[in-house]
Write a protein that holds these residues in place. Structure first.
Motif, short mmCIF file in Angstrom:
data_model
loop_
_atom_site.label_atom_id
_atom_site.label_comp_id
_atom_site.label_asym_id
_atom_site.label_seq_id
_atom_site.Cartn_x
_atom_site.Cartn_y
_atom_site.Cartn_z
N ARG A 7 -6.88 -0.38 -9.89
CA ARG A 7 -8.02 0.12 -10.67
C ARG A 7 -8.26 -0.76 -11.89
O ARG A 7 -9.39 -1.09 -12.23
CB ARG A 7 -7.76 1.55 -11.13
N ARG A 8 -7.18 -1.11 -12.59
CA ARG A 8 -7.32 -1.95 -13.79
C ARG A 8 -7.93 -3.30 -13.42
O ARG A 8 -8.75 -3.83 -14.17
CB ARG A 8 -5.98 -2.18 -14.47
N TYR A 15 -15.81 -5.66 -16.17
CA TYR A 15 -16.00 -5.95 -17.58
C TYR A 15 -16.34 -7.43 -17.79
O TYR A 15 -17.31 -7.77 -18.46
CB TYR A 15 -14.73 -5.56 -18.35
N GLN A 16 -15.54 -8.31 -17.20
CA GLN A 16 -15.78 -9.74 -17.36
C GLN A 16 -17.13 -10.15 -16.80
O GLN A 16 -17.83 -10.97 -17.39
CB GLN A 16 -14.65 -10.54 -16.70
N ILE A 73 -14.53 1.33 -17.39
CA ILE A 73 -13.56 2.39 -17.07
C ILE A 73 -14.29 3.63 -16.60
O ILE A 73 -13.92 4.24 -15.58
CB ILE A 73 -12.67 2.69 -18.29
N LEU A 74 -15.33 4.03 -17.32
CA LEU A 74 -16.10 5.22 -16.95
C LEU A 74 -16.76 5.05 -15.58
O LEU A 74 -16.74 5.98 -14.76
CB LEU A 74 -17.15 5.52 -18.01
N ARG A 75 -17.32 3.89 -15.34
CA ARG A 75 -17.99 3.66 -14.05
C ARG A 75 -17.01 3.75 -12.88
O ARG A 75 -17.31 4.37 -11.86
CB ARG A 75 -18.67 2.30 -14.06
N VAL A 76 -15.86 3.12 -13.02
CA VAL A 76 -14.87 3.16 -11.93
C VAL A 76 -14.43 4.59 -11.68
O VAL A 76 -14.39 5.05 -10.54
CB VAL A 76 -13.68 2.23 -12.23
N ALA A 99 -6.01 3.95 -18.68
CA ALA A 99 -6.59 2.62 -18.84
C ALA A 99 -7.17 2.46 -20.24
O ALA A 99 -7.01 1.41 -20.88
CB ALA A 99 -7.66 2.38 -17.77
N ALA A 100 -7.84 3.49 -20.72
CA ALA A 100 -8.42 3.44 -22.07
C ALA A 100 -7.32 3.32 -23.12
O ALA A 100 -7.48 2.59 -24.10
CB ALA A 100 -9.28 4.67 -22.32
N LYS A 101 -6.20 4.03 -22.92
CA LYS A 101 -5.07 3.92 -23.85
C LYS A 101 -4.53 2.49 -23.88
O LYS A 101 -4.19 1.97 -24.94
CB LYS A 101 -3.95 4.87 -23.45
#
Length: 127
Positions: A7-8, A15-16, A73-76, A99-101
C-alpha cells in the motif's frame, strides 16, 4: 512483502506522479507487486469519484488544500473501501492512519481518520 508495504508503495508512486508529473511507469517500483499495481490503477480509474468523497467529508477543506501525500493515502484507502471486497474496511482505514503516522505531519492521522470514518458511515453500504 507485507500488504502494508505494498500500500505504501502505491501511495508513494501516486504522490510522486501527482507532484512531479512524471509517468507512473517511471515512479512505480519495477518490482511492484500486482496488489500495488492494482491499487494504483484503481485509484487512477476512480480518482474523480474518490476526490468527490474526500472533498465532501473534508469539512472546510478544498481538495487542493489537502497535502498531496495525504490525498494519496485517502485515495488508496477509499478505493479499497469502495472497490476491494478482499480488504475489510477497518483494515483499509487502519492502514491509512498508520501510513499517515509514518509519512505525514503529526495532525495528519486524525485528519485522515476523520475523513475516512465519515465516508464509511455515510457512503458505504455494509458488506
Amino acid at each position: 512483502m507485507r500488504r502494508a508495504d505494498q500500500r505504501r508503495a502505491a501511495v508513494v508512486a501516486l504522490y510522486q506522479h501527482e507532484v512531479t508529473g512524471r509517468p507512473l511507469a517511471d515512479v512505480t517500483p519495477p518490482d511492484a507487486s500486482s496488489f500495488t499495481r492494482e491499487l494504483i490503477d484503481g485509484v487512477l480509474h476512480h480518482q474523480d469519484e474518490l476526490d468527490v468523497l474526500i472533498e465532501r467529508h473534508a469539512h472546510n477543506w478544498s481538495l487542493d488544500r489537502i497535502a498531496p501525500l495525504e490525498r494519496a493515502i485517502l485515495r488508496v484507502s477509499l478505493f479499497e473501501i469502495l472497490h476491494r471486497t478482499d480488504v475489510p474496511d477497518e483494515v483499509a482505514i487502519d492502514e491509512a492512519i498508520e501510513a499517515a503516522k509514518e509519512l505525514c505531519a503529526a495532525e495528519a492521522p486524525g485528519f485522515v481518520n476523520g475523513i475516512l470514518g465519515a465516508a464509511k458511515r455515510t457512503e458505504v453500504a455494509p458488506h
